[in-house]
Design a protein around this motif. Structure first.
Motif, short mmCIF file in Angstrom:
data_model
loop_
_atom_site.label_atom_id
_atom_site.label_comp_id
_atom_site.label_asym_id
_atom_site.label_seq_id
_atom_site.Cartn_x
_atom_site.Cartn_y
_atom_site.Cartn_z
N PHE A 9 -4.69 -2.75 3.91
CA PHE A 9 -4.89 -0.63 3.68
C PHE A 9 -3.17 -0.80 2.60
CE2 PHE A 9 -3.73 3.68 5.00
CZ PHE A 9 -4.67 4.12 4.99
N CYS A 10 -3.96 -0.60 1.44
CA CYS A 10 -2.65 0.14 0.94
C CYS A 10 -1.09 1.46 0.95
CB CYS A 10 -2.54 0.20 -0.31
SG CYS A 10 -1.80 0.84 -1.79
N LEU A 11 -0.19 1.42 1.31
CA LEU A 11 0.76 2.36 0.83
C LEU A 11 1.11 2.59 0.09
CD1 LEU A 11 2.40 4.35 2.51
CD2 LEU A 11 3.75 2.22 3.85
N PHE A 12 0.87 3.59 -0.35
CA PHE A 12 1.11 3.97 -1.73
C PHE A 12 2.64 4.63 -1.86
CE2 PHE A 12 0.88 5.41 -6.46
CZ PHE A 12 0.94 4.57 -6.72
N ILE A 13 3.49 4.79 -2.18
CA ILE A 13 4.53 5.75 -2.61
C ILE A 13 5.12 6.87 -3.83
CG2 ILE A 13 7.24 6.65 -1.17
CD1 ILE A 13 6.71 3.49 0.82
N GLU A 14 5.13 7.98 -3.55
CA GLU A 14 5.71 8.20 -4.81
C GLU A 14 7.37 8.89 -4.60
OE1 GLU A 14 4.69 8.82 -8.10
OE2 GLU A 14 2.27 8.49 -7.22
N PRO A 15 7.97 9.25 -5.82
CA PRO A 15 7.52 9.31 -7.26
C PRO A 15 7.93 7.62 -8.08
CG PRO A 15 9.83 10.04 -6.57
CD PRO A 15 8.88 9.16 -5.24
N THR A 29 7.51 1.15 8.57
CA THR A 29 7.71 2.65 8.62
C THR A 29 8.47 2.90 7.61
OG1 THR A 29 8.10 1.68 11.35
CG2 THR A 29 9.55 3.56 10.15
N VAL A 30 8.45 4.63 6.75
CA VAL A 30 9.04 4.41 5.81
C VAL A 30 9.99 5.65 7.14
CG1 VAL A 30 8.74 5.94 3.49
CG2 VAL A 30 6.81 4.48 4.38
N ALA A 31 11.42 5.23 6.04
CA ALA A 31 12.55 6.42 6.69
C ALA A 31 13.65 6.19 5.25
CB ALA A 31 13.52 5.71 7.46
N VAL A 69 11.24 1.11 3.31
CA VAL A 69 10.23 0.18 3.38
C VAL A 69 10.59 -0.51 4.84
CG1 VAL A 69 7.58 0.39 3.89
CG2 VAL A 69 8.49 1.32 2.31
N THR A 70 9.73 -0.74 6.12
CA THR A 70 10.45 -2.04 7.24
C THR A 70 8.95 -2.64 8.33
OG1 THR A 70 11.14 -1.14 8.75
CG2 THR A 70 12.85 -1.77 6.87
N ASP A 71 8.62 -3.42 8.27
CA ASP A 71 7.91 -3.70 9.63
C ASP A 71 7.83 -3.53 10.32
OD1 ASP A 71 9.54 -6.44 9.75
OD2 ASP A 71 8.51 -7.93 8.91
N ALA A 72 7.37 -4.18 11.60
CA ALA A 72 7.80 -4.00 12.99
C ALA A 72 9.19 -4.43 13.60
CB ALA A 72 5.99 -4.53 13.43
N ASN A 73 9.10 -6.12 12.45
CA ASN A 73 10.46 -6.82 12.64
C ASN A 73 11.87 -6.04 12.49
OD1 ASN A 73 8.97 -8.70 14.63
ND2 ASN A 73 8.49 -9.28 12.93
N GLY A 74 11.62 -4.75 12.00
CA GLY A 74 13.00 -4.12 10.91
C GLY A 74 13.09 -4.88 9.37
N THR A 75 12.07 -6.25 9.11
CA THR A 75 12.57 -6.61 8.07
C THR A 75 11.84 -5.65 7.16
OG1 THR A 75 11.70 -8.54 8.40
CG2 THR A 75 11.82 -8.26 6.67
N ARG A 76 13.05 -5.34 6.08
CA ARG A 76 13.15 -4.59 4.52
C ARG A 76 11.54 -4.86 3.33
NH1 ARG A 76 17.48 -1.19 1.43
NH2 ARG A 76 16.13 -0.60 -0.17
N LEU A 77 10.81 -4.83 3.43
CA LEU A 77 10.02 -5.29 2.61
C LEU A 77 10.04 -4.70 1.11
CD1 LEU A 77 6.84 -4.29 4.64
CD2 LEU A 77 8.42 -5.94 4.65
N GLU A 78 9.93 -5.41 0.12
CA GLU A 78 10.42 -4.71 -0.97
C GLU A 78 8.27 -4.03 -2.09
OE1 GLU A 78 12.98 -5.17 -3.18
OE2 GLU A 78 14.07 -5.72 -1.02
N CYS A 79 7.98 -3.18 -3.26
CA CYS A 79 6.90 -3.33 -3.31
C CYS A 79 6.89 -4.17 -4.10
CB CYS A 79 7.41 -2.62 -4.60
SG CYS A 79 6.19 -1.99 -6.30
N GLY A 80 5.39 -3.91 -4.11
CA GLY A 80 4.07 -5.30 -4.02
C GLY A 80 3.98 -6.22 -2.70
N HIS A 81 4.53 -5.27 -1.59
CA HIS A 81 5.00 -6.29 -0.49
C HIS A 81 3.34 -7.00 -0.03
CE1 HIS A 81 5.17 -8.12 3.37
NE2 HIS A 81 4.42 -7.47 4.30
N GLN A 82 2.54 -7.94 -0.30
CA GLN A 82 1.56 -8.38 0.15
C GLN A 82 0.10 -8.77 -0.65
OE1 GLN A 82 1.44 -9.36 4.74
NE2 GLN A 82 1.40 -7.22 3.97
N ARG A 83 -0.08 -7.83 -2.01
CA ARG A 83 -0.83 -7.13 -2.67
C ARG A 83 -1.75 -7.83 -2.97
NH1 ARG A 83 2.36 -5.89 -7.52
NH2 ARG A 83 3.06 -3.54 -6.42
#
Length: 96
Positions: A9-15, A29-31, A69-83
């Motif tokens: 499932f894709c989470l796409f964040i603007e702008p 999580t997006v914060a 954007v972080t995963d359930a473990n609190g790891t910060r994710l980068e754009c394109g994560h698991q693309r």
């Protein structure tokens, strides 16, 4: 955000148009990066994903530009994560 489906499932964040892919059962999580901001989200759900616009204090003209954007473990994710990889024979051309 949790992917309760059977496929990615894709989470796409603007702008900025950043994309993050959730596998089944994953939670992201997006914060805002800044503390104390009351973030609201405008959302658009589409087949295979969701687009979100984060904004401040119920005012859609106050777009949140700095977020994490972080995963359930609190790891910060980068754009394109698991693309997923581009399909073979894709018409998308790389500019170089």
């Amino acid at each position: 955000m949790e992917n309760a489906g059977d496929g990615d499932f894709c989470l796409f964040i603007e702008p900025y148009g950043e994309d993050f892919y959730l596998r089944p059962g994953e939670v992201f999580t997006v914060a805002p990066e800044a503390e104390g901001i009351d973030v609201w989200f405008s959302t658009l759900v589409w087949e295979g994903g969701i687009t979100v616009w984060p904004y401040e204090d119920g005012d859609p003209t106050k777009i949140v530009l700095e977020y994490t954007v972080t995963d359930a473990n609190g790891t910060r994710l980068e754009c394109g994560h698991q693309r997923p990889p581009k399909p073979a024979g894709s018409d998308a051309a790389e500019l170089g």
